[in-house]
Motif scaffolding. Sequence first.
Motif, PDB file in Angstrom:
ATOM      1  N   ALA A 104      32.153  93.104  19.765  1.00 25.08           N
ATOM      2  CA  ALA A 104      33.064  93.292  18.626  1.00 25.08           C
ATOM      3  C   ALA A 104      34.408  93.823  19.121  1.00 25.08           C
ATOM      4  O   ALA A 104      34.484  94.476  20.159  1.00 25.08           O
ATOM      5  CB  ALA A 104      32.461  94.272  17.621  1.00 25.08           C
ATOM      6  N   GLU A 105      35.451  93.527  18.392  1.00 32.26           N
ATOM      7  CA  GLU A 105      36.781  94.035  18.729  1.00 32.26           C
ATOM      8  C   GLU A 105      36.968  95.465  18.254  1.00 32.26           C
ATOM      9  O   GLU A 105      37.791  96.204  18.789  1.00 32.26           O
ATOM     10  CB  GLU A 105      37.872  93.149  18.102  1.00 32.26           C
ATOM     11  N   GLY A 106      36.233  95.829  17.222  1.00 35.66           N
ATOM     12  CA  GLY A 106      36.374  97.176  16.686  1.00 35.66           C
ATOM     13  C   GLY A 106      35.257  97.503  15.719  1.00 35.66           C
ATOM     14  O   GLY A 106      34.389  96.670  15.421  1.00 35.66           O
ATOM     15  N   TYR A 107      35.301  98.740  15.248  1.00 38.92           N
ATOM     16  CA  TYR A 107      34.280  99.266  14.337  1.00 38.92           C
ATOM     17  C   TYR A 107      35.017 100.152  13.342  1.00 38.92           C
ATOM     18  O   TYR A 107      35.746 101.057  13.744  1.00 38.92           O
ATOM     19  CB  TYR A 107      33.276 100.079  15.151  1.00 38.92           C
ATOM     20  N   ILE A 108      34.848  99.872  12.079  1.00 39.86           N
ATOM     21  CA  ILE A 108      35.528 100.636  11.029  1.00 39.86           C
ATOM     22  C   ILE A 108      34.486 101.251  10.105  1.00 39.86           C
ATOM     23  O   ILE A 108      33.618 100.545   9.578  1.00 39.86           O
ATOM     24  CB  ILE A 108      36.486  99.742  10.218  1.00 39.86           C
ATOM     25  N   ILE A 109      34.579 102.544   9.941  1.00 41.70           N
ATOM     26  CA  ILE A 109      33.738 103.216   8.959  1.00 41.70           C
ATOM     27  C   ILE A 109      34.407 103.007   7.606  1.00 41.70           C
ATOM     28  O   ILE A 109      35.591 103.319   7.424  1.00 41.70           O
ATOM     29  CB  ILE A 109      33.580 104.706   9.298  1.00 41.70           C
ATOM     30  N   LYS A 110      33.657 102.444   6.677  1.00 39.78           N
ATOM     31  CA  LYS A 110      34.217 102.106   5.372  1.00 39.78           C
ATOM     32  C   LYS A 110      34.788 103.354   4.707  1.00 39.78           C
ATOM     33  O   LYS A 110      34.087 104.352   4.551  1.00 39.78           O
ATOM     34  CB  LYS A 110      33.155 101.477   4.473  1.00 39.78           C
ATOM     35  N   PRO A 111      36.055 103.287   4.333  1.00 42.75           N
ATOM     36  CA  PRO A 111      36.676 104.462   3.714  1.00 42.75           C
ATOM     37  C   PRO A 111      36.184 104.670   2.288  1.00 42.75           C
ATOM     38  O   PRO A 111      35.804 103.724   1.596  1.00 42.75           O
ATOM     39  CB  PRO A 111      38.165 104.125   3.729  1.00 42.75           C
ATOM     40  N   LEU A 132      45.494  91.499  17.391  1.00 48.04           N
ATOM     41  CA  LEU A 132      44.516  92.285  16.636  1.00 48.04           C
ATOM     42  C   LEU A 132      44.288  93.657  17.266  1.00 48.04           C
ATOM     43  O   LEU A 132      44.351  94.669  16.583  1.00 48.04           O
ATOM     44  CB  LEU A 132      43.196  91.535  16.507  1.00 48.04           C
ATOM     45  N   LYS A 133      44.039  93.703  18.558  1.00 47.78           N
ATOM     46  CA  LYS A 133      43.766  94.999  19.202  1.00 47.78           C
ATOM     47  C   LYS A 133      44.954  95.936  19.080  1.00 47.78           C
ATOM     48  O   LYS A 133      44.789  97.117  18.794  1.00 47.78           O
ATOM     49  CB  LYS A 133      43.409  94.789  20.670  1.00 47.78           C
ATOM     50  N   GLU A 134      46.149  95.414  19.275  1.00 50.32           N
ATOM     51  CA  GLU A 134      47.354  96.250  19.151  1.00 50.32           C
ATOM     52  C   GLU A 134      47.475  96.830  17.748  1.00 50.32           C
ATOM     53  O   GLU A 134      47.748  98.018  17.572  1.00 50.32           O
ATOM     54  CB  GLU A 134      48.590  95.424  19.491  1.00 50.32           C
ATOM     55  N   LEU A 135      47.230  96.009  16.746  1.00 50.48           N
ATOM     56  CA  LEU A 135      47.312  96.470  15.362  1.00 50.48           C
ATOM     57  C   LEU A 135      46.222  97.500  15.064  1.00 50.48           C
ATOM     58  O   LEU A 135      46.472  98.511  14.406  1.00 50.48           O
ATOM     59  CB  LEU A 135      47.200  95.290  14.404  1.00 50.48           C
ATOM     60  N   LEU A 136      45.021  97.250  15.562  1.00 51.93           N
ATOM     61  CA  LEU A 136      43.932  98.203  15.347  1.00 51.93           C
ATOM     62  C   LEU A 136      44.202  99.529  16.059  1.00 51.93           C
ATOM     63  O   LEU A 136      43.883 100.589  15.527  1.00 51.93           O
ATOM     64  CB  LEU A 136      42.603  97.619  15.831  1.00 51.93           C
ATOM     65  N   LEU A 137      44.787  99.464  17.235  1.00 48.24           N
ATOM     66  CA  LEU A 137      45.118 100.704  17.956  1.00 48.24           C
ATOM     67  C   LEU A 137      46.118 101.543  17.166  1.00 48.24           C
ATOM     68  O   LEU A 137      46.001 102.759  17.098  1.00 48.24           O
ATOM     69  CB  LEU A 137      45.666 100.389  19.351  1.00 48.24           C
ATOM     70  N   ARG A 138      47.092 100.876  16.537  1.00 43.76           N
ATOM     71  CA  ARG A 138      48.048 101.609  15.687  1.00 43.76           C
ATOM     72  C   ARG A 138      47.329 102.257  14.509  1.00 43.76           C
ATOM     73  O   ARG A 138      47.620 103.385  14.141  1.00 43.76           O
ATOM     74  CB  ARG A 138      49.127 100.663  15.162  1.00 43.76           C
ATOM     75  N   LEU A 139      46.408 101.532  13.934  1.00 44.40           N
ATOM     76  CA  LEU A 139      45.647 102.046  12.800  1.00 44.40           C
ATOM     77  C   LEU A 139      44.733 103.193  13.242  1.00 44.40           C
ATOM     78  O   LEU A 139      44.578 104.182  12.523  1.00 44.40           O
ATOM     79  CB  LEU A 139      44.821 100.912  12.189  1.00 44.40           C
ATOM     80  N   GLN A 140      44.183 103.090  14.426  1.00 43.78           N
ATOM     81  CA  GLN A 140      43.294 104.121  14.956  1.00 43.78           C
ATOM     82  C   GLN A 140      44.016 105.464  15.092  1.00 43.78           C
ATOM     83  O   GLN A 140      43.419 106.513  14.879  1.00 43.78           O
ATOM     84  CB  GLN A 140      42.735 103.684  16.311  1.00 43.78           C
ATOM     85  N   ALA A 143      43.685 107.234  11.879  1.00 43.35           N
ATOM     86  CA  ALA A 143      42.325 107.572  11.449  1.00 43.35           C
ATOM     87  C   ALA A 143      41.376 107.523  12.642  1.00 43.35           C
ATOM     88  O   ALA A 143      40.483 106.680  12.702  1.00 43.35           O
ATOM     89  CB  ALA A 143      41.881 106.600  10.360  1.00 43.35           C
ATOM     90  N   PRO A 144      41.540 108.432  13.604  1.00 46.00           N
ATOM     91  CA  PRO A 144      40.767 108.350  14.850  1.00 46.00           C
ATOM     92  C   PRO A 144      39.263 108.549  14.707  1.00 46.00           C
ATOM     93  O   PRO A 144      38.512 108.164  15.580  1.00 46.00           O
ATOM     94  CB  PRO A 144      41.382 109.457  15.716  1.00 46.00           C
ATOM     95  N   LYS A 145      38.819 109.125  13.606  1.00 44.48           N
ATOM     96  CA  LYS A 145      37.387 109.346  13.437  1.00 44.48           C
ATOM     97  C   LYS A 145      36.709 108.255  12.615  1.00 44.48           C
ATOM     98  O   LYS A 145      35.500 108.293  12.409  1.00 44.48           O
ATOM     99  CB  LYS A 145      37.142 110.708  12.784  1.00 44.48           C
ATOM    100  N   THR A 146      37.496 107.278  12.140  1.00 40.97           N
ATOM    101  CA  THR A 146      36.912 106.215  11.324  1.00 40.97           C
ATOM    102  C   THR A 146      37.201 104.816  11.860  1.00 40.97           C
ATOM    103  O   THR A 146      36.607 103.854  11.378  1.00 40.97           O
ATOM    104  CB  THR A 146      37.410 106.300   9.869  1.00 40.97           C
ATOM    105  N   ILE A 147      38.101 104.698  12.803  1.00 38.68           N
ATOM    106  CA  ILE A 147      38.434 103.382  13.352  1.00 38.68           C
ATOM    107  C   ILE A 147      38.309 103.451  14.865  1.00 38.68           C
ATOM    108  O   ILE A 147      38.914 104.302  15.515  1.00 38.68           O
ATOM    109  CB  ILE A 147      39.854 102.963  12.939  1.00 38.68           C
ATOM    110  N   PHE A 148      37.492 102.543  15.412  1.00 39.24           N
ATOM    111  CA  PHE A 148      37.249 102.505  16.844  1.00 39.24           C
ATOM    112  C   PHE A 148      37.647 101.139  17.368  1.00 39.24           C
ATOM    113  O   PHE A 148      37.234 100.115  16.813  1.00 39.24           O
ATOM    114  CB  PHE A 148      35.770 102.787  17.134  1.00 39.24           C
ATOM    115  N   VAL A 149      38.456 101.117  18.390  1.00 36.78           N
ATOM    116  CA  VAL A 149      38.925  99.868  18.988  1.00 36.78           C
ATOM    117  C   VAL A 149      38.347  99.791  20.389  1.00 36.78           C
ATOM    118  O   VAL A 149      38.383 100.767  21.138  1.00 36.78           O
ATOM    119  CB  VAL A 149      40.471  99.831  19.039  1.00 36.78           C
ATOM    120  N   PHE A 150      37.828  98.624  20.728  1.00 34.74           N
ATOM    121  CA  PHE A 150      37.153  98.466  22.003  1.00 34.74           C
ATOM    122  C   PHE A 150      38.040  97.724  23.007  1.00 34.74           C
ATOM    123  O   PHE A 150      38.761  96.801  22.635  1.00 34.74           O
ATOM    124  CB  PHE A 150      35.844  97.707  21.827  1.00 34.74           C
TER     125      PHE A 150
END
Length: 153
Positions: A104-111, A132-140, A143-150
């Motif tokens: 998976a590219e990432g893991y998101i805990i449903k808000p 995608l990874k760049e955008l997810l890293l910005r989002l992470q 919210a570092p405890k709910t969004i994980f980027v691999f």
Amino acid sequence: MLKKIILLIDDDCDDAVLFSAALDDVEENIILLYAKSGEEGLQMLSEMETRPELILLDAGLPGMNGWECLKLLKEDSRFKKLPVIMTATSSRVEGIDEARNLGAEGYIIKPSRFDDLKNIMQVISSVSDGLLKELLLRLQVTAPKTIFVFAEN
């Protein structure tokens, strides 16, 4: 303008409605397709003429769970390169590690807040080739405890 497709595989109809509403609020050029099970999602993918830009895959599906579905997706040459973000209500480290190990590219805990979901969908909806990874890293960062980027698998 061609619309992008996101496939949501989630057994919870309420979650599907929330994801759809959040996406409608932030981006009108995306079609959110919905499958209620891993089996249905794989069948839809097999029949689609245009592949989705992204798959949002619930980890806690009944029957074939999200990890089993992800494994099948990544083993199938037709779907191997499709980006998948696992979603879950749990932050179990084992589940996050399993999603990473399966590709998976990432893991998101449903808000729990709709505005947080809208923010996530805003970022995800702006996905384009290779970003995608760049955008997810910005989002992470927000919210570092709910969004994980691999990292690359």
